[in-house]
Structure formats: C-alpha cells, structure tokens
Design an enzyme around this catalytic site. Structure first.
Site, PDB file in Angstrom:
ATOM      1  N   HIS A 362       0.837  -1.204   0.000  1.00 32.86           N
ATOM      2  CA  HIS A 362       0.000   0.000   0.000  1.00 32.86           C
ATOM      3  C   HIS A 362       0.872   1.254   0.000  1.00 32.86           C
ATOM      4  O   HIS A 362       0.674   2.172  -0.823  1.00 32.86           O
ATOM      5  CB  HIS A 362      -0.898  -0.038   1.242  1.00 32.86           C
ATOM      6  CG  HIS A 362      -1.797   1.137   1.422  1.00 32.86           C
ATOM      7  ND1 HIS A 362      -3.169   1.041   1.280  1.00 32.86           N
ATOM      8  CD2 HIS A 362      -1.552   2.437   1.756  1.00 32.86           C
ATOM      9  CE1 HIS A 362      -3.717   2.232   1.510  1.00 32.86           C
ATOM     10  NE2 HIS A 362      -2.747   3.090   1.807  1.00 32.86           N
ATOM     11  N   GLU A 363       1.849   1.297   0.912  1.00 31.67           N
ATOM     12  CA  GLU A 363       2.669   2.499   1.027  1.00 31.67           C
ATOM     13  C   GLU A 363       3.586   2.686  -0.175  1.00 31.67           C
ATOM     14  O   GLU A 363       3.823   3.823  -0.615  1.00 31.67           O
ATOM     15  CB  GLU A 363       3.486   2.460   2.326  1.00 31.67           C
ATOM     16  CG  GLU A 363       2.659   2.343   3.597  1.00 31.67           C
ATOM     17  CD  GLU A 363       1.588   3.404   3.720  1.00 31.67           C
ATOM     18  OE1 GLU A 363       1.762   4.521   3.182  1.00 31.67           O
ATOM     19  OE2 GLU A 363       0.548   3.127   4.355  1.00 31.67           O
ATOM     20  N   HIS A 366       1.795   4.193  -3.031  1.00 31.07           N
ATOM     21  CA  HIS A 366       1.643   5.638  -2.864  1.00 31.07           C
ATOM     22  C   HIS A 366       2.786   6.426  -3.491  1.00 31.07           C
ATOM     23  O   HIS A 366       2.625   7.621  -3.776  1.00 31.07           O
ATOM     24  CB  HIS A 366       1.574   5.989  -1.376  1.00 31.07           C
ATOM     25  CG  HIS A 366       0.190   6.002  -0.810  1.00 31.07           C
ATOM     26  ND1 HIS A 366      -0.872   6.629  -1.416  1.00 31.07           N
ATOM     27  CD2 HIS A 366      -0.305   5.461   0.340  1.00 31.07           C
ATOM     28  CE1 HIS A 366      -1.952   6.492  -0.669  1.00 31.07           C
ATOM     29  NE2 HIS A 366      -1.642   5.783   0.402  1.00 31.07           N
ATOM     30  N   GLU A 385      -5.980   6.902  -1.822  1.00 31.24           N
ATOM     31  CA  GLU A 385      -6.114   5.744  -0.939  1.00 31.24           C
ATOM     32  C   GLU A 385      -6.777   4.541  -1.602  1.00 31.24           C
ATOM     33  O   GLU A 385      -6.467   3.404  -1.258  1.00 31.24           O
ATOM     34  CB  GLU A 385      -6.888   6.146   0.326  1.00 31.24           C
ATOM     35  CG  GLU A 385      -6.232   7.258   1.128  1.00 31.24           C
ATOM     36  CD  GLU A 385      -4.819   6.913   1.586  1.00 31.24           C
ATOM     37  OE1 GLU A 385      -4.437   5.724   1.583  1.00 31.24           O
ATOM     38  OE2 GLU A 385      -4.089   7.855   1.951  1.00 31.24           O
TER      39      GLU A 385
END
Length: 957
Positions: A362-363, A366, A385
């Site tokens: 997820h990070e 980003h 998100e």
C-alpha cells in the site's frame, strides 16, 4: 439471579466482537457514522486562496531536547519561501500556520529589496482556520518571485497522536531510554512544524536544514544529507538535498541518538533500507523482503522505475515505536508503526504478518499514486487511498502468493465497504470536505475500502491489461501534479477506447458508469427472480439500506453482471456478461430447476437477493455439494444473508435455513462473515443472558466440524489462510465457552508460565486470553511481566488483549491503570481500553468506575484532542457494554459532571443507541432463538452450557 449464575460459573457471557485480523477495531459501532456535511459556500473559508503559490522552501529547524531547561522539547524555525502571485492586485499573502509563536516576518523582492508590510498590522493570525495573513502596503507583481522570511518558535507534541512534530521514546540496546523526534504531517499537520501552504495542490520543492545536539547523529529525511555543519554548543546542522516538487504533507524527518539501518539491499539505486531502534538490529529482514519485492513489482507494472522519480529520493522505511496510524507514505521515507515492521515468525501473530505485506505494498504504491500524482484536494482522497488499497492486496499477491491476498481482498475491503456504505448518511467517493474534522473523517472506509472495491470492479470490466494501461496514462499525463476525478477518468477513457474493451456492452456508457459510482453514495441490491416454468431471469435493482425504514431513492447504478448456474458452474470468468443500467431487465435462461449465483467471487460492489425457490435450491446445494459453489460466493451468501435479515429483506427463520450449511463449512472466507454476523446478534442478546447462552450453544454446534478439522495446534507447513482460520475460529470458540478450546488454551498458558514452554504465536491470542480469563493473580502478573520485557510490539499488543480479559475487578483496574502509563504507547491506549470491554461482559461495571474516577487522567493520557478522537471512542464504546442499571449510572454521571465536555453529546447518543440495542434484543430474542434452532442442521449443547440453561430455567421459576 443473573449474578448468582455468574458466581456459579454457569452462564458464559462473552463480549467478543467479530475480530477482523487486520484492523484493530473490534467494538461494534451501534449507529451510522454521521458526516459533518456543509455546503462549500459556508465552509470554503477553511481553504486557502489560490492567488499566491509557493515554489520552494528552505526550512531551518533547530531542535532542542532536554538540554534547554527553560523550553525543553521545543524548536526554533526560520524559513525562506519563494512565492509568486498568480492574480493581480494581491495585497494579502495567506498561508497556514499552527506553531506557537510567529516572531518576525519580512518579504523581499526579486532583487532583494524589502517589500513594505502594513505598518499597523504587518500580519495577523486566524487560529480557527490556522491562517497566517501577511498584509502588504502594495500589490505583488504578477508571476514574479518574492522571498518570504518567517521566524517562529514552537513545541514538540508529546507523542504522535496530534501529529505534526512530536517526541517519542524507545529503549536502546543498552537498556537506556532515549527520546527521539519524528514528524507526521498527513493530511494537514505540516503547519505544526513550519508555516506553509498546507494543502495537497500547493506543490513545491523543499530543502531541510536540521540542527540538533551532536549526540543525535541518526537523522533521516526524504532525501540524503548533502552536508553537515558543526555549530557552537556541541550542536550539528544537517543540510538535506532538495526534494522533488511535492505537497507539504509528504515532508518528513526523524532525529535520534541511535536509530540505525537494521536491514538493507544495496543492489538498488537508491538502496532499500529498513531503519529502526538499535536493539531491533537483525529483525528487519522480513520487512526488507517485502519492500524489495514490491519495489520491483511497481517498477515493472507502472513502467516508471522508482529511481527515475527524482535523483535525491531515498527508499527508506522507518520502523517507528510511536506512530498514530499504521503507516504514512512520506516520499523517500515511509514511516510505519513498529508493530508491522519487526516481524519474527517465532514471535509475531500471523494476522499481523499477513497485514504487513499489504501495508508495505500500500505504502509503496503511494510513491506513484499519492506522491508522483496527488489528489487535488481531500475530497478526492479516494484517488490516493483507493489505488493504494487496491494495490496493497492485488499487487502484493503477485509477489507473495502464499498469503492469498487476492482472496482476502473481499473480507478486508468489499465486506467492510458493503457494511459501512449501507447507512443512510454515507457519502460518495468524491465528497466535499473543508474543515479539518471533515478531512480527517474522509480518511476512512469510503476512501479506502469502497475506493479499492470500485477499482476492482473496473479492472474486471475493462480487463487487467487495459486497467494497467490506464494507470500508466494517469501517471504519465500528470507527473508532479495535483489531480482530480476528471484526470483519472480521462486516463481510463483513453485506455478503454484504444483497447475497445467495452465494445460488447450495447447501450453502455462508461462516462455514466464512472460518474455514478464516484459521485453517488451507496450501492445497489440486485433482486433475482427466476422463471422456472417459462425460462428467463428478471433482475431488479434498488439502493440497499440496512435500515428497513429507509426511504427508497430511485438511484440507478450501472451494475456489472456476472453469474453461474448449476449446469454452467464457471466461477472464474469475472468479466461481466451484461451491464445493467436500468432498474430492471430480463436475461434469457432455459427453464430448469437449478441454482443460479450472481456476482461471481463477490467482485461487484452490490448485494444479491433471490426468490424463495432459488434460495432453497442454493441452500440445498450448499448442504449436498458445497464445493459446487465457489468459496468466495459461499462467503458472499453468508455476508448478504446476514445483511438481508437485518434489513428485513429476509426473515431470520429463512436466513438461518440458508446458513445451516455452516455446520459443514471449514473455509476461512466463509467463516469470517459468519462470525461477524453471529456477533452482531450476540451483542443484541448481551443483556438477555439466558438467551445468549442458548444462542451460543447453537453457534458452537455449527462450529464442531471446523474446530475438529483445524485442531488446536498449527502444522509446520500449513497455509497462511489455514492459520488465520484457526486464529479466528479458536478466538471466537473460546469466547463462546467452548470447553475444549478453553482447557487446551489454559493448559498451554500454564505450561508457558510454569515450565517456560514456547507457545506458537499463531495461537497466542486465545492462549493469552484464556490463560488470564480462567486464571488468577499469578497468571496476570506473569503476563504483565512478560509484556514489560518484550521486544516485539505485536506480541505486546496481544498480551494487552490477554491482560484485559481478567475477571478480577482489582486486576482489571490495575490493567486500566496500565493504559494510563507510558509503557502502553499513546497509539495503543484506546485499543487497550477496548480490550477490557471485550474481555468479559462483567468487566463493564469495573470499567465504568474507572472512567468515573479517572476521567481527567484518561483525557490527558489518551490525548483527547487528537484527530482520531480517542476519548470519544472509549466513552461511546463503554455504553454499548453496560446493562440498564449501568446506563442509568453512566448517564447520571455524565449529566451531573460532564455536560460541558467535548464528549458529552456523543456519549449520550451512544447510551441511547445502547438502549435501543438492548430493547431490540429483548423484543427479538425468542424469534432469533427459534430461527437459530430451526436452522441448526446438527447441534449439541455442551454439558457446560446445558447445565447453564437448565439451572437458569430453575432459578427464574
């Protein structure tokens, strides 16, 4: 009678809620989350004008720790911001500031000449909006560079909960407590560290200069250190390389005495590094493996390698002992709560390891979705998100298939979104927010879960190949820019047009599809009616509300239709066969008595209801040949049936008739929503203990086979999903009073305490809980001492869960006092408080007394004014566990002593919701028990529970 039964140890009163293994939020919210919905015109005042923009910041921050007695843990700042006016006649420069004091401000023209400020009021502050308004004597020239100089002072926050610039603590490898400084700026907290244009659309270059005591040599930021300067008084200044053009919330740094690289891979440029406290050395290898492989994946998937984003960016990953959220995506230096970075298979519970893989993915996603491109404003939070959440599971699955993340996507995001998005006050993906509270509120289920589910629907519809192309177009067309939903639409529309991947859907408009799903709240219920005599399937849609009294909206959603039949049981073709864009339609089908299943693998964001005969055919198939229906669709059926019963679309009798197949079910994905559904009902029977005990016996009857198949001890090479299944099943079964589960767990705990036996972390959760719940002070002291000496944050959290399960009021009070201490970190305090409520039903009264006696300390220790509102949370949760006598006492205390506090209104509302839940349980207990009894294919009351119900019946005569 009730307390007599408790004294006899007869009635099991478990308060366990559905334990989602990934999110530590187990207390059920009784009412819909309401949003502070206001018009843009009335609240737009919280937004900065766009007439002046920053281009570059040079920020000097001098950090002081305990060495400055007069102002310990403070900082002095000086910044030089190059700005431009983008409109004519600008005589006020407005930016954000939330520091303690502005000492001086000056403005210089391009040639270095002072620009005169207003003589009487050169600047003023508007604290409500965090505005710093600089008043000029003359207008700025259009598109000309000016340098804004600001000198200020401020104080580090105590811990991470308020975000901004804060101090945390850790124990180093010599056993010495050390203080460190960290930052957490997302979404609007950079202004606490330096005045700035603190909105995502105001992108600029940042260059940091940090001074600190020379002993604080371990300093990290988005970019590497360009140079260091020796300063007087044994201080050092580190000057960092400039960043890419980026939003202020992505700036970060950490300053410490002994943080170090605990794992690295230098084959990458820049190297991939895991950074943590010194006594975590050697414990970062798992996190390194995650970060390396996910960097490789995204480099290839986006075809924009990370090292091409900017030459100065690092690829560092900080394991932070203190962190307010799970992680934050600062460009070049992601910071994580240590819970998810320090992973050891001999110490870490599997649900934490499982989630860590998705979190790192997820990070890292980003870095492209959120950092390279950024949502224009937090109304579009879902763009950041939603993509990161989608890739967190789907991308991580490609590199770590053993976690089966592509299948866990449903229980993690789809089910979560369907539950939350069924309220009457829910909001769409693209939702106007302005105030800080509104912004914080939009970082939730809609942006993360529904955003991810929406993207998964699109991928299935346009094909994975076209989806990937659209992602690349979006990134390549908007690098270093702030984007909105229209930019994203353009990328998808372009890729779809080029690949012609929607050509088979006649009368379908992708523009309408995108517009409706992004800008309209809620989701549809698809009602399926099969004509078994003449053939054909009638499909009808309506917006689904969990409340049976909600008013119909008439909203039409474009629904991607996928389905399988008994004669054509293909559950793998996930590209829709039809797009429903009207309220109803009829699909062709031969007349045959066979089941049909819609929404294959539950990839669509909608629920399905069937006519009675079709439900009966499905129910029979689930009993006779459950494997004929894909397990993700069996999970969908469970998830939908519980929701349909609550919304009165199905009766409880018929719903439990459908669910009776659970007595033969062993699959994780099916049991996960079943536990959630059963728990919702159990919570409503919480204050009808004799009914809850009988209901528990029915549930345990359903669980006999899955418990028998799983066994109590993990196999060496079992799958991750099997481990997660055992964790959830045994935790639930022990809480329901399953004697063998309790005894096995208790025995393991005693062996650990007496003989030092190692307990596999895959089963520690229920072992810790049963050990303390069934034990006494010796067991409590043992686990408390183990907690204090552990080097693993994830195991410490499980021990807190176990300690909160004590039945002894004095020990429980000691546990609650522990949550006020430093040893329970601020980000764990509200969670730990909740564990006391989850531990046992009878704990609620002790918790109430603790709250009444220690409310001031709770407010301070839990950080009541932190954005997550932790004190609101714990006071609201307490209400849902109290009986009527407890609620009366609680309400009297609130009204007599707390009426002027920030939490008063929400706590009173929670009391009203709790009373409604109690009344619902009393009114419907007989109906629920009759339904559960009728749906039980086989059930056997354990001797313990049989005794309980028999004695209870005698006692109440």
């Amino acid at each position: 009678m009730f307390w007599l039964c408790l004294t006899l140890g007869i009635v099991v009163l478990s308060t366990a809620n559905a334990d989602h293994p990934f999110w530590i939020q187990e207390i059920e919210e009784l009412s819909d989350v309401s949003y502070d919905v206001v018009s843009r015109n009335t609240q737009r005042v919280y937004r900065l004008p766009e007439n002046v923009v920053p281009l570059r910041y040079d920020i000097y921050i001098d950090l002081y720790f305990a060495e400055r007695p007069g102002r310990p843990f403070s900082f002095d700042g000086s910044e030089f911001i190059i700005i431009q006016a983008r409109e004519e006649n600008v005589t006020n420069v407005i930016l954000h500031s939330n520091v303690d004091q502005i000492n001086s401000i000056s403005l210089l023209s391009e040639n270095g000449q002072p620009v005169p400020l207003d003589l009487f009021e050169p600047f003023n502050l508007e604290p409500q909006y965090h505005f710093l308004r600089i008043n000029l004597q003359q207008a700025l020239d259009l598109d000309r560079n000016y340098t804004l100089r600001i000198h200020y002072t401020s104080t580090m926050n105590d811990g991470p909960m308020k975000r901004g610039l804060w101090k945390g603590w850790y124990i180093d490898d010599q056993g010495v407590e050390r203080i460190y400084a960290g930052t957490h700026f997302q979404p609007y907290n950079a202004r606490q560290a330096f005045p700035c244009w603190d909105e995502p659309s105001f992108k600029a270059i940042f260059k940091l200069h940090l001074s600190k005591p020379s002993s604080y040599f371990a300093t990290f930021s988005n970019t590497g250190i360009e140079s260091s300067d020796a300063l007087p008084n044994n201080r050092t200044r580190d000057n960092f390389l400039e960043t890419p053009i980026m939003s202020s919330y992505l700036v970060t740094f950490l300053v410490s005495e002994s943080f170090q690289v605990i794992a690295s891979n230098t084959s990458f440029t820049p190297p991939v590094r895991i950074i943590g406290r010194s006594n975590a050395a050697g414990l970062g290898d798992h996190a390194l493996d995650l970060t390396v492989k996910m960097t490789e994946y995204f480099n290839e998937y986006f075809n924009i390698p990370y090292n091409t984003l900017h030459p100065n960016l690092l690829n560092d990953h900080i394991s932070s002992p203190d962190w307010a959220s799970a992680a934050t995506e600062n460009w070049g230096m992601v910071s994580y709560r240590e819970l998810y970075m320090i992973i050891d298979p001999r110490e870490t519970i599997m649900s934490v390891e499982h989630y860590a893989a998705t979190l790192v993915s997820h990070e890292l996603a980003h870095k492209w979705f959120g950092n390279l491109i950024t949502c224009f404003w937090w109304s579009n939070t879902w763009i950041n998100e939603g993509f990161a959440s989608y890739f967190g599971y789907m991308a991580a699955h490609q590199m770590f298939p053993r976690y089966d993340l592509h299948e866990h996507f449903n229980t993690r995001y789809v089910h979560n979104s369907l539950s939350f998005d069924s309220g009457q006050s829910t909001v769409p993906l693209n939702h106007e927010v302005n105030t800080p509270a509104q912004v914080t509120g939009h970082f939730g289920t809609i942006s993360y879960s529904k955003g991810a589910a929406f993207l998964k629907m699109i991928e299935d519809m346009i094909t994975p190949e076209t989806f990937r192309k659209a992602c690349q177009y979006f990134l390549l067309d908007n690098p270093y820019q702030a984007t909105d939903q229209y930019d994203l639409y353009d990328a998808f529309a372009r890729a779809v047009k080029e690949d012609n991947t929607l050509s088979e859907y006649s009368n379908f408009n992708f523009t309408d599809y995108y517009r409706i799903w992004v800008n309209e709240a809620g989701y549809p219920l698809l009602t399926v009616e099969v004509d078994y005599e003449n053939g054909g399937i009638t499909l009808t849609q309506e917006r689904f509300f969990l409340s049976s009294s909600a008013t119909a909206t008439g909203q039409i959603y474009p629904i991607p239709i996928t389905y399988a039949t008994e004669s054509r049981p293909d559950f793998t073709n996930l590209k829709p066969s039809y797009m429903l864009t009207t309220q109803s339609t009829v699909l062709p089908k031969e007349a045959a008595d066979e089941w049909v299943i819609f929404n294959l693998q539950q990839h669509g964001h909608y629920r399905v209801n069937y006519d009675r005969k079709t439900w009966n055919l499905i129910s029979q198939a689930l009993l006779d040949d459950p494997e004929s229906i894909h397990y993700l669709n069996r999970a969908q059926i469970v998830n939908d049936v519980f929701a349909l019963m609550r919304s009165e679309k199905l009766t409880y009798n018929f719903g439990f008739h459908i669910l009776k197949f659970l007595s033969n079910e062993t699959n994780y994905h099916v049991w996960n929503p079943a536990i959630s559904g059963y728990t919702w009902l159990r919570n409503r029977l919480r204050h009808v203990p004799e009914s809850q005990a009988i209901f528990d016996s029915y549930i345990l009857g359903y669980m006999d086979r899955v418990i028998d198949v799983l066994g109590y001890d993990p196999d060496l090479n079992e799958s991750v999903t099997t481990t997660l299944t055992r964790q959830e099943i045994m935790h639930f079964a022990c809480n329901l009073g399953h004697e063998a589960c309790i005894q096995n767990s208790r025995n393991k705990f005693v062996e650990m305490r007496v003989n030092g036996a190692w307990v596999d972390p895959r089963i520690r959760r229920h072992v810790y809980i049963a050990g303390v719940r069934q034990g006494g002070q010796q067991d409590f002291e043992f686990l408390l001492n183990r907690f204090r000496n552990s080097n693993f944050a994830n195991d410490q959290l499980e021990m807190l869960r176990g300690l909160g399960a004590t039945r002894d009021p004095q020990l429980l009070t000691r546990y609650l006092e522990l949550t006020l201490e430093k040893s329970v970190r601020s980000h764990d305090k509200a969670t730990s408080f909740n564990y006391a409520l989850l531990g046992n039903q009878e704990n609620a009264y002790t918790v109430l007394q603790f709250v009444k006696n220690r409310i001031s300390e709770i407010r301070e220790a839990y950080v009541q004014d932190a954005p997550p509102n932790p004190v609101h949370t714990v006071l609201n949760n307490l209400a849902s566990y109290l009986d009527e006598a407890g609620l009366v006492e609680y309400e009297e205390w609130l009204r007599s002593t707390q009426s002027n506090t920030a939490q008063f209104n929400s706590a009173i509302s929670a009391i009203n919701s709790a009373r409604n839940a109690i009344q619902w349980g009393r009114d419907n207990a007989d109906m629920i028990l009759a339904a559960a009894r009728g749906g039980a294919a086989t059930f056997m009351l354990s001797s313990f529970l049989l005794t309980a119900t028999t004695l209870f019946a005698l006692l109440i005569q």
